[in-house]
Design a protein around this motif. Structure first.
Motif, PDB file in Angstrom:
ATOM      1  N   TYR A 234      16.694   9.598 -28.128  1.00 51.44           N
ATOM      2  CA  TYR A 234      17.796   9.532 -29.088  1.00 51.44           C
ATOM      3  C   TYR A 234      18.724  10.727 -28.925  1.00 51.44           C
ATOM      4  O   TYR A 234      19.887  10.686 -29.289  1.00 51.44           O
ATOM      5  CB  TYR A 234      17.277   9.507 -30.526  1.00 51.44           C
ATOM      6  CG  TYR A 234      16.761   8.167 -30.963  1.00 51.44           C
ATOM      7  CD1 TYR A 234      17.491   7.012 -30.727  1.00 51.44           C
ATOM      8  CD2 TYR A 234      15.549   8.053 -31.624  1.00 51.44           C
ATOM      9  CE1 TYR A 234      17.027   5.781 -31.129  1.00 51.44           C
ATOM     10  CE2 TYR A 234      15.073   6.827 -32.034  1.00 51.44           C
ATOM     11  CZ  TYR A 234      15.811   5.696 -31.789  1.00 51.44           C
ATOM     12  OH  TYR A 234      15.347   4.480 -32.183  1.00 51.44           O
TER      13      TYR A 234
ATOM     14  N   ARG B 102      19.108  15.945 -35.453  1.00 52.99           N
ATOM     15  CA  ARG B 102      19.886  16.775 -34.521  1.00 52.99           C
ATOM     16  C   ARG B 102      20.492  17.978 -35.229  1.00 52.99           C
ATOM     17  O   ARG B 102      20.509  19.090 -34.700  1.00 52.99           O
ATOM     18  CB  ARG B 102      21.029  15.957 -33.904  1.00 52.99           C
ATOM     19  CG  ARG B 102      20.574  14.854 -32.995  1.00 52.99           C
ATOM     20  CD  ARG B 102      21.784  14.110 -32.482  1.00 52.99           C
ATOM     21  NE  ARG B 102      22.562  14.957 -31.599  1.00 52.99           N
ATOM     22  CZ  ARG B 102      23.003  14.584 -30.415  1.00 52.99           C
ATOM     23  NH1 ARG B 102      22.750  13.383 -29.970  1.00 52.99           N
ATOM     24  NH2 ARG B 102      23.691  15.397 -29.669  1.00 52.99           N
TER      25      ARG B 102
ATOM     26  N   THR C 274      16.931   5.508 -38.545  1.00 56.30           N
ATOM     27  CA  THR C 274      18.313   5.030 -38.608  1.00 56.30           C
ATOM     28  C   THR C 274      19.202   6.036 -37.881  1.00 56.30           C
ATOM     29  O   THR C 274      18.806   7.193 -37.672  1.00 56.30           O
ATOM     30  CB  THR C 274      18.789   4.949 -40.070  1.00 56.30           C
ATOM     31  OG1 THR C 274      18.778   6.287 -40.600  1.00 56.30           O
ATOM     32  CG2 THR C 274      17.880   4.055 -40.903  1.00 56.30           C
ATOM     33  N   PRO C 275      20.414   5.625 -37.525  1.00 55.87           N
ATOM     34  CA  PRO C 275      21.347   6.592 -36.908  1.00 55.87           C
ATOM     35  C   PRO C 275      21.546   7.826 -37.787  1.00 55.87           C
ATOM     36  O   PRO C 275      21.690   8.935 -37.283  1.00 55.87           O
ATOM     37  CB  PRO C 275      22.647   5.793 -36.779  1.00 55.87           C
ATOM     38  CG  PRO C 275      22.202   4.363 -36.681  1.00 55.87           C
ATOM     39  CD  PRO C 275      20.980   4.263 -37.563  1.00 55.87           C
ATOM     40  N   ARG C 276      21.485   7.623 -39.092  1.00 55.76           N
ATOM     41  CA  ARG C 276      21.657   8.759 -39.992  1.00 55.76           C
ATOM     42  C   ARG C 276      20.478   9.728 -39.889  1.00 55.76           C
ATOM     43  O   ARG C 276      20.640  10.946 -39.935  1.00 55.76           O
ATOM     44  CB  ARG C 276      21.803   8.248 -41.429  1.00 55.76           C
ATOM     45  CG  ARG C 276      22.384   9.272 -42.361  1.00 55.76           C
ATOM     46  CD  ARG C 276      22.620   8.682 -43.704  1.00 55.76           C
ATOM     47  NE  ARG C 276      21.390   8.117 -44.260  1.00 55.76           N
ATOM     48  CZ  ARG C 276      21.238   7.794 -45.535  1.00 55.76           C
ATOM     49  NH1 ARG C 276      22.243   7.947 -46.367  1.00 55.76           N
ATOM     50  NH2 ARG C 276      20.101   7.299 -45.966  1.00 55.76           N
ATOM     51  N   ASP C 277      19.267   9.170 -39.733  1.00 54.26           N
ATOM     52  CA  ASP C 277      18.093  10.032 -39.540  1.00 54.26           C
ATOM     53  C   ASP C 277      18.252  10.868 -38.270  1.00 54.26           C
ATOM     54  O   ASP C 277      17.889  12.042 -38.232  1.00 54.26           O
ATOM     55  CB  ASP C 277      16.811   9.195 -39.388  1.00 54.26           C
ATOM     56  CG  ASP C 277      16.415   8.492 -40.675  1.00 54.26           C
ATOM     57  OD1 ASP C 277      16.803   8.974 -41.754  1.00 54.26           O
ATOM     58  OD2 ASP C 277      15.718   7.464 -40.581  1.00 54.26           O
ATOM     59  N   ILE C 278      18.748  10.228 -37.226  1.00 57.17           N
ATOM     60  CA  ILE C 278      18.903  10.939 -35.954  1.00 57.17           C
ATOM     61  C   ILE C 278      19.939  12.050 -36.090  1.00 57.17           C
ATOM     62  O   ILE C 278      19.737  13.169 -35.599  1.00 57.17           O
ATOM     63  CB  ILE C 278      19.303   9.963 -34.824  1.00 57.17           C
ATOM     64  CG1 ILE C 278      18.239   8.868 -34.662  1.00 57.17           C
ATOM     65  CG2 ILE C 278      19.515  10.704 -33.508  1.00 57.17           C
ATOM     66  CD1 ILE C 278      16.833   9.386 -34.412  1.00 57.17           C
ATOM     67  N   ARG C 279      21.031  11.758 -36.793  1.00 62.43           N
ATOM     68  CA  ARG C 279      22.036  12.809 -37.028  1.00 62.43           C
ATOM     69  C   ARG C 279      21.425  13.960 -37.813  1.00 62.43           C
ATOM     70  O   ARG C 279      21.674  15.128 -37.539  1.00 62.43           O
ATOM     71  CB  ARG C 279      23.244  12.237 -37.794  1.00 62.43           C
ATOM     72  CG  ARG C 279      24.167  11.388 -36.946  1.00 62.43           C
ATOM     73  CD  ARG C 279      25.556  11.264 -37.594  1.00 62.43           C
ATOM     74  NE  ARG C 279      25.532  10.623 -38.899  1.00 62.43           N
ATOM     75  CZ  ARG C 279      25.529   9.302 -39.084  1.00 62.43           C
ATOM     76  NH1 ARG C 279      25.565   8.480 -38.047  1.00 62.43           N
ATOM     77  NH2 ARG C 279      25.517   8.794 -40.297  1.00 62.43           N
TER      78      ARG C 279
ATOM     79  N   ASP D  36      25.316   5.581 -46.250  1.00 61.35           N
ATOM     80  CA  ASP D  36      26.600   5.566 -45.540  1.00 61.35           C
ATOM     81  C   ASP D  36      27.754   5.085 -46.418  1.00 61.35           C
ATOM     82  O   ASP D  36      28.902   5.397 -46.172  1.00 61.35           O
ATOM     83  CB  ASP D  36      26.502   4.710 -44.276  1.00 61.35           C
ATOM     84  CG  ASP D  36      25.624   5.393 -43.242  1.00 61.35           C
ATOM     85  OD1 ASP D  36      25.502   6.635 -43.315  1.00 61.35           O
ATOM     86  OD2 ASP D  36      25.037   4.703 -42.399  1.00 61.35           O
TER      87      ASP D  36
END
Ligand code: OGA
Ligand code: MN
Length: 300
Positions: A75, A48, A40-45, A9
């Motif tokens: 998520y 998606r 992590t939120p980045r993994d989820i982004r 990030d």
């Protein structure tokens, strides 16, 4: 093409991280390198975005249990149950009432799941709901030695495949997605006495034939299931003829790919941009899958 996340990030170069590997040029990708224990939120982004880009993704070689499957689903959005009534009440998971078991296995003479045996015709999940799901997550716990593959069709490509006159003709048209019968044409519980002779009279919500994906902004053909479909405002015969033509383009082999399951695989598909089907398989061989679906939004 494969995409590697190489910056964190703060823009610092990192090693590893998830990668996406397209399975075909048309549809489907594997995601490797996800650290499911430390998402992590980045993994989820990333996850998606991979689903948006490839319409179907496969997680293979991970160890995923019900908890992890549900965590991944949540998520993305709110989990939702199936709106159809079943012959019998199942009590699959006290912890996760939204979890559905798809299986032909019998215990004490009773089947433990739904969609037990046989081929399943092309469809997209729960299109007969007013607010159909966005994603489905289907995980294999037991697979037959042969057959039981699940096919996926890219419905963006289906729309692009239409001859211009056909594309023009369906602009603004809306399809009724009957909810009384399944994709094989069998009446659902509570609708046994409803004749499907006049498809225009079957109950169900009306959605646009061409829907705009709320996240990608792209247009896709949205057919739901063939059995009992009815295009509003047309004579039934005219609707049938037009639907047959649309279904031809909707399931062109070059826009499809079939997943050959391995135990542990989890497929995640976008119901707004795909359809799927299942091959037949030997009824005496065990197949067991766990499915959850994520609530979507009203098609427009
Ligand atoms: C589903 C479905 C196909 C399969 O879970 O929605 O259509 O291969 N499953 O079991
Ligand atoms: Mn399905």
């Amino acid at each position: 093409m494969s995409t590697t996340l190489e910056l964190d990030d703060q823009g610092t170069r990192t090693t590893g991280g998830p990668q996406v590997h397209p399975i075909t040029d048309t549809i489907g990708a594997d995601i490797t390198g996800l650290d499911l224990e430390n998402l992590t939120p980045r993994d989820i982004r990333f996850f998606r975005q991979a689903v948006l880009d490839h319409c179907v993704v496969r997680l293979r070689g991970y160890s995923i249990d019900d908890d992890k499957q549900v965590e991944l689903g949540r998520y993305i959005g709110a989990l939702t149950g199936s709106s159809v009534r079943r012959d019998k009440e199942f009590d699959w998971s006290k912890k996760y009432p939204e979890l559905v078991v798809i299986s032909n296995i019998k215990e004490n003479g009773e089947t433990i799941g739904v969609l037990e045996n046989g081929e399943l015709n092309w469809h997209t999940d729960l299109a007969f709901d007013e607010v159909p799901p966005s994603l489905s997550l289907l995980r294999a716990l037991e697979v037959p030695e042969s057959g039981g593959n699940t096919g996926f069709a890219n419905m963006y490509k289906a729309l692009e495949s239409l001859p211009p006159r056909l594309r023009q003709r369906i602009t603004g048209l809306r399809l009724k997605h009957q909810r009384s019968h399944d994709a094989q044409g069998r009446p659902r519980v509570g609708f046994e006495h409803l004749s499907a002779d006049d498809v225009s009279a079957l109950p169900g919500p009306v959605h646009p034939l061409v829907r705009t994906h709320p996240d990608s902004g792209r247009e896709a053909l949205y057919l739901g299931r063939r059995f009992g479909g009815y295009i509003m405002g047309l004579d039934v015969a005219e609707s049938e003829e037009l639907l047959d033509e649309l279904w031809h383009y909707g399931t062109l082999p070059e826009n499809t790919w079939h997943q050959e399951w391995q135990v542990g695989d989890m497929m995640v598909w976008d119901n707004r941009s795909t359809m799927h089907r299942r091959d037949n398989f030997p009824a005496e061989q065990r197949r067991r899958m766990h499915r959850i679906v994520v609530l979507g939004s009203k098609p427009y």
